[in-house]
Design an enzyme around this catalytic site. Structure first.
Site, PDB file in Angstrom:
ATOM      1  N   HIS A 115      23.816  43.973  29.516  1.00 37.85           N
ATOM      2  CA  HIS A 115      25.051  43.924  30.350  1.00 37.85           C
ATOM      3  C   HIS A 115      24.878  45.193  31.203  1.00 37.85           C
ATOM      4  O   HIS A 115      25.042  46.262  30.486  1.00 37.85           O
ATOM      5  CB  HIS A 115      26.177  43.669  29.613  1.00 37.85           C
ATOM      6  CG  HIS A 115      27.428  43.181  30.265  1.00 37.85           C
ATOM      7  ND1 HIS A 115      28.433  42.719  29.661  1.00 37.85           N
ATOM      8  CD2 HIS A 115      27.693  43.118  31.448  1.00 37.85           C
ATOM      9  CE1 HIS A 115      29.437  42.211  30.353  1.00 37.85           C
ATOM     10  NE2 HIS A 115      28.820  42.619  31.653  1.00 37.85           N
ATOM     11  N   ILE A 159      25.173  41.162  35.150  1.00 33.59           N
ATOM     12  CA  ILE A 159      25.195  42.142  36.092  1.00 33.59           C
ATOM     13  C   ILE A 159      26.659  41.897  36.685  1.00 33.59           C
ATOM     14  O   ILE A 159      26.983  40.851  37.290  1.00 33.59           O
ATOM     15  CB  ILE A 159      24.206  42.447  37.097  1.00 33.59           C
ATOM     16  CG1 ILE A 159      24.710  43.685  37.962  1.00 33.59           C
ATOM     17  CG2 ILE A 159      23.989  41.120  37.893  1.00 33.59           C
ATOM     18  CD1 ILE A 159      23.461  44.278  38.913  1.00 33.59           C
ATOM     19  N   GLU A 160      27.870  42.464  36.198  1.00 33.45           N
ATOM     20  CA  GLU A 160      29.010  42.236  36.708  1.00 33.45           C
ATOM     21  C   GLU A 160      29.867  43.126  37.441  1.00 33.45           C
ATOM     22  O   GLU A 160      29.893  44.441  37.401  1.00 33.45           O
ATOM     23  CB  GLU A 160      29.895  42.185  35.221  1.00 33.45           C
ATOM     24  CG  GLU A 160      31.377  41.717  35.194  1.00 33.45           C
ATOM     25  CD  GLU A 160      31.839  41.576  33.917  1.00 33.45           C
ATOM     26  OE1 GLU A 160      33.104  41.046  33.853  1.00 33.45           O
ATOM     27  OE2 GLU A 160      31.081  41.320  32.706  1.00 33.45           O
ATOM     28  N   VAL A 161      30.507  42.546  38.352  1.00 34.17           N
ATOM     29  CA  VAL A 161      31.127  42.969  39.742  1.00 34.17           C
ATOM     30  C   VAL A 161      30.656  44.337  40.326  1.00 34.17           C
ATOM     31  O   VAL A 161      31.365  45.201  39.955  1.00 34.17           O
ATOM     32  CB  VAL A 161      32.801  43.438  38.901  1.00 34.17           C
ATOM     33  CG1 VAL A 161      33.652  43.820  40.108  1.00 34.17           C
ATOM     34  CG2 VAL A 161      33.304  42.240  38.081  1.00 34.17           C
TER      35      VAL A 161
END
Length: 273
Positions: A115, A159-161
């Site tokens: 993450h 892969i967040e924001v």
């Protein structure tokens, strides 16, 4: 014909060829709907994944489960938990722990998903619940972090924001799969929470979420109907409208007469004692 459940090798072979669809959901009903809709990948709580009916309703969805590093503990604890999760039917495990932990799992052939970007359990290090990678310096750090996950043996990272341009450029330059949550279409999968898609989320709705239905309004309507039905039941009991004869079991008349005679006789006998 039922589609086959993909393996890690299948997913890796799809990099750059098409966008996968990915959901986070919490119930068998949602799992069954995801299967019928053709969802590719799901993030699922272990207690749901371990239910016997889960693979009956979602046989072809690549399903991962996970704990944060705060929940899982040391690398050996994480490995023990991951082995149990795989034994209960998980196709992969999510790991927000250190690269040392990721490598520890991957060395034992556990399919690991990392993450990067906005990682809730590590958000204090990146400025809280906000986008990550909006400057050249932080975007380059993201690239190095993805490469480090790849070197540690992870096969995918959420892969967040992250700015769409940054996520796309990184995805083009790595072999690891990038699963986008609010990071644009240039990755290998688009990931949303089922509660956001269904409009069931009564809290903050993220910018990247798209609401396709209004389940919250339907839940409110059903709750009103639930209260109304319960009130009608109370009214029927108070008025004697419930139970009706059709709700009762009746004794044959001859048996009833015999029972009442026997009951009167026993009652009289006890009174005389």
């Amino acid at each position: 014909m039922m589609r086959p459940r993909p393996t890690v090798a299948d997913l890796r072979a799809l990099k750059g060829r098409r966008q996968l669809t990915m959901l986070r959901y919490f119930s068998l009903d949602e799992a069954e709907a995801a299967e019928a809709a053709g969802i590719d990948v799901a993030s699922v709580p272990l207690d749901l994944l371990a239910r016997p009916r889960y693979r009956e309703v979602a046989p072809s969805i690549f399903s991962m489960t996970g704990l944060t590093h705060l929940e899982a503990g040391r690398p050996d604890d994480y490995l023990r938990w991951a082995g149990e999760a795989m034994g209960k039917g998980a196709d992969a495990v999510y790991c927000s722990g250190s690269l040392r932990t990721v490598e520890h799992l991957a060395r034992e052939h556990i399919p690991v998903v990392g993450h990067v970007g906005l990682v809730p359990s590590r958000a204090t290090w990146t400025g809280g619940f906000r986008a990550v990678g909006k400057t050249a310096e932080t975007a380059l750090r993201l690239y190095e972090e993805v490469k480090a996950y790849e070197s540690a043996g992870a096969f995918a990272v959420e892969i967040e924001v992250v700015p769409a341009e940054v996520a796309s450029a990184i995805s083009d330059r790595v072999g690891i799969l990038l699963w986008s949550m609010g990071s644009g279409p240039g990755c290998d999968a688009q990931y949303l929470f089922a509660e956001d898609i269904l409009g069931a989320n009564r809290g903050h709705v993220p910018r990247h979420a798209k609401v396709y239905r209004d389940f919250a309004a339907e839940f409110d309507r059903l709750q009103q109907e639930r209260v109304a039905a319960f009130r009608e039941f109370v009214t029927d009991v108070e008025s004697g409208a419930y139970p009706e004869n059709r709700h009762l079991v009746r004794m044959p008349p001859a048996e009833l007469d015999a029972f009442l005679s026997g009951l009167d006789g026993r009652a009289a006998g006890r009174a005389a004692e």
